[in-house]
Scaffold this motif. Structure first.
Motif, PDB file in Angstrom:
ATOM      1  N   THR A  17       0.842  -1.195   0.000  1.00 51.77           N
ATOM      2  CA  THR A  17       0.000   0.000   0.000  1.00 51.77           C
ATOM      3  C   THR A  17       0.877   1.245   0.000  1.00 51.77           C
ATOM      4  O   THR A  17       1.983   1.237   0.539  1.00 51.77           O
ATOM      5  CB  THR A  17      -0.922   0.027   1.233  1.00 51.77           C
ATOM      6  OG1 THR A  17      -0.121  -0.038   2.418  1.00 51.77           O
ATOM      7  CG2 THR A  17      -1.924  -1.125   1.202  1.00 51.77           C
ATOM      8  N   ILE A  18       0.341   2.296  -0.607  1.00 52.13           N
ATOM      9  CA  ILE A  18       1.056   3.569  -0.645  1.00 52.13           C
ATOM     10  C   ILE A  18       0.138   4.683  -0.159  1.00 52.13           C
ATOM     11  O   ILE A  18      -1.085   4.584  -0.242  1.00 52.13           O
ATOM     12  CB  ILE A  18       1.586   3.892  -2.061  1.00 52.13           C
ATOM     13  CG1 ILE A  18       0.437   4.012  -3.076  1.00 52.13           C
ATOM     14  CG2 ILE A  18       2.614   2.850  -2.506  1.00 52.13           C
ATOM     15  CD1 ILE A  18       0.846   4.570  -4.440  1.00 52.13           C
ATOM     16  N   LEU A  19       0.745   5.739   0.342  1.00 52.84           N
ATOM     17  CA  LEU A  19       0.053   6.973   0.694  1.00 52.84           C
ATOM     18  C   LEU A  19       0.644   8.025  -0.229  1.00 52.84           C
ATOM     19  O   LEU A  19       1.857   8.240  -0.221  1.00 52.84           O
ATOM     20  CB  LEU A  19       0.303   7.316   2.161  1.00 52.84           C
ATOM     21  CG  LEU A  19      -0.339   8.576   2.712  1.00 52.84           C
ATOM     22  CD1 LEU A  19      -1.855   8.534   2.602  1.00 52.84           C
ATOM     23  CD2 LEU A  19       0.071   8.787   4.172  1.00 52.84           C
ATOM     24  N   SER A  35      -6.141  -8.343  -5.761  1.00 48.59           N
ATOM     25  CA  SER A  35      -7.151  -8.393  -4.690  1.00 48.59           C
ATOM     26  C   SER A  35      -6.534  -8.427  -3.290  1.00 48.59           C
ATOM     27  O   SER A  35      -7.108  -7.877  -2.357  1.00 48.59           O
ATOM     28  CB  SER A  35      -8.103  -9.559  -4.896  1.00 48.59           C
ATOM     29  OG  SER A  35      -7.408 -10.775  -4.846  1.00 48.59           O
ATOM     30  N   ASP A  36      -5.369  -9.040  -3.130  1.00 51.05           N
ATOM     31  CA  ASP A  36      -4.733  -9.067  -1.802  1.00 51.05           C
ATOM     32  C   ASP A  36      -4.300  -7.659  -1.384  1.00 51.05           C
ATOM     33  O   ASP A  36      -4.465  -7.277  -0.226  1.00 51.05           O
ATOM     34  CB  ASP A  36      -3.538 -10.019  -1.787  1.00 51.05           C
ATOM     35  CG  ASP A  36      -3.959 -11.479  -1.888  1.00 51.05           C
ATOM     36  OD1 ASP A  36      -5.105 -11.805  -1.489  1.00 51.05           O
ATOM     37  OD2 ASP A  36      -3.149 -12.299  -2.367  1.00 51.05           O
ATOM     38  N   TYR A  42      -8.715  -1.776   2.307  1.00 55.83           N
ATOM     39  CA  TYR A  42      -9.958  -1.825   3.086  1.00 55.83           C
ATOM     40  C   TYR A  42      -9.657  -1.941   4.580  1.00 55.83           C
ATOM     41  O   TYR A  42     -10.305  -1.289   5.404  1.00 55.83           O
ATOM     42  CB  TYR A  42     -10.830  -3.003   2.641  1.00 55.83           C
ATOM     43  CG  TYR A  42     -11.608  -2.759   1.374  1.00 55.83           C
ATOM     44  CD1 TYR A  42     -12.638  -1.827   1.332  1.00 55.83           C
ATOM     45  CD2 TYR A  42     -11.338  -3.478   0.221  1.00 55.83           C
ATOM     46  CE1 TYR A  42     -13.371  -1.606   0.181  1.00 55.83           C
ATOM     47  CE2 TYR A  42     -12.065  -3.269  -0.944  1.00 55.83           C
ATOM     48  CZ  TYR A  42     -13.076  -2.330  -0.957  1.00 55.83           C
ATOM     49  OH  TYR A  42     -13.805  -2.112  -2.105  1.00 55.83           O
ATOM     50  N   LYS A  43      -8.683  -2.746   4.923  1.00 54.27           N
ATOM     51  CA  LYS A  43      -8.324  -2.923   6.337  1.00 54.27           C
ATOM     52  C   LYS A  43      -7.785  -1.615   6.922  1.00 54.27           C
ATOM     53  O   LYS A  43      -8.162  -1.226   8.030  1.00 54.27           O
ATOM     54  CB  LYS A  43      -7.301  -4.048   6.482  1.00 54.27           C
ATOM     55  CG  LYS A  43      -6.981  -4.376   7.911  1.00 54.27           C
ATOM     56  CD  LYS A  43      -6.056  -5.568   8.027  1.00 54.27           C
ATOM     57  CE  LYS A  43      -5.793  -5.834   9.502  1.00 54.27           C
ATOM     58  NZ  LYS A  43      -4.799  -6.833   9.737  1.00 54.27           N
ATOM     59  N   LEU A  44      -6.909  -0.927   6.189  1.00 54.63           N
ATOM     60  CA  LEU A  44      -6.366   0.353   6.658  1.00 54.63           C
ATOM     61  C   LEU A  44      -7.475   1.369   6.921  1.00 54.63           C
ATOM     62  O   LEU A  44      -7.421   2.116   7.886  1.00 54.63           O
ATOM     63  CB  LEU A  44      -5.435   0.946   5.594  1.00 54.63           C
ATOM     64  CG  LEU A  44      -3.990   0.547   5.615  1.00 54.63           C
ATOM     65  CD1 LEU A  44      -3.298   1.015   4.343  1.00 54.63           C
ATOM     66  CD2 LEU A  44      -3.291   1.128   6.834  1.00 54.63           C
ATOM     67  N   ALA A  96      -9.250  -6.146  -9.876  1.00 54.75           N
ATOM     68  CA  ALA A  96      -9.517  -6.997  -8.714  1.00 54.75           C
ATOM     69  C   ALA A  96     -11.013  -6.952  -8.417  1.00 54.75           C
ATOM     70  O   ALA A  96     -11.621  -5.870  -8.412  1.00 54.75           O
ATOM     71  CB  ALA A  96      -8.718  -6.510  -7.512  1.00 54.75           C
ATOM     72  N   GLN A  97     -11.609  -8.103  -8.185  1.00 50.74           N
ATOM     73  CA  GLN A  97     -13.050  -8.183  -7.962  1.00 50.74           C
ATOM     74  C   GLN A  97     -13.484  -7.324  -6.776  1.00 50.74           C
ATOM     75  O   GLN A  97     -14.566  -6.745  -6.796  1.00 50.74           O
ATOM     76  CB  GLN A  97     -13.465  -9.649  -7.753  1.00 50.74           C
ATOM     77  CG  GLN A  97     -14.951  -9.884  -7.827  1.00 50.74           C
ATOM     78  CD  GLN A  97     -15.584  -9.482  -9.163  1.00 50.74           C
ATOM     79  OE1 GLN A  97     -15.042  -9.732 -10.234  1.00 50.74           O
ATOM     80  NE2 GLN A  97     -16.732  -8.829  -9.095  1.00 50.74           N
TER      81      GLN A  97
END
Length: 185
Positions: A17-19, A35-36, A42-44, A96-97
């Motif tokens: 992930t990037i910001l 998707s991973d 989503y978790k962040l 990604a789905q």
């Protein structure tokens, strides 16, 4: 800027992930085809996967690779606006789905920011762009307003434009069966 793009691209290729700064607000991003990596976003954000994400592409040509067809109304709308505009399209492909909404739509913006456009071009795939906040919290207008929960938990923070103030989020338009509906001005 070239070295920052290369380093950011490395993290994207590694499913991280990037910001990063976008043409609107600071965003949390990842490879929109992985998707991973999307699950990590989503978790962040502490956000349900049933809520779709915005995807950034660098051009109409890239957009065409991720939709069954691009409505002519979308191309007309984009050619007549200078503001960053996200369009909700039907029938996405090759993404990604878990980026796709339950009604089989996806929100995509052809990015105008030089850094983002060059990053996406070098990466060769679209990237996720969701505001850099935990779901339910206000969207930060500056880098300094981004919560520690986000800054400390992304895999990489782009060191660029951290003193800029975001004008506002993009306009969001939905195009469905030739009808253009403005969702957010």
């Amino acid at each position: 800027m070239r070295s920052i793009i290369e380093k950011t691209k490395y993290f994207l290729k590694e499913s991280k992930t990037i910001l990063y700064p976008t043409d609107t607000v600071w965003g949390i991003g990842c490879d929109a085809t992985n998707s991973d990596a999307v699950k990590k976003v989503y978790k962040l954000k502490n956000r349900e996967e049933s809520k779709s994400l915005i995807i950034l592409v660098d051009s109409v040509e890239m957009l065409e690779r991720y939709l069954k067809s691009v409505p002519k109304e979308a191309l007309e709308y984009l050619s007549n606006t200078t503001k960053p505009t996200t369009i909700i399209y039907s029938d996405p492909i090759n993404l990604a789905q878990n980026t796709i909404a339950g009604d089989n739509t996806i929100a995509i913006r052809i990015v105008q920011d030089e850094f983002c456009r060059n990053l996406i071009r070098k990466f060769g795939k679209p990237i996720v762009s969701t505001s850099a906040n935990v779901s339910g919290d206000p969207t930060p207008k500056t880098f300094s307003e981004i919560s520690a929960a986000i800054v400390n938990n992304v895999d990489y923070v782009v060191n660029l434009h951290q003193d800029s103030i975001a004008e506002k989020s993009s306009t969001i338009v939905k195009i469905d069966n030739g009808n253009v509906t403005i969702i957010r001005e």
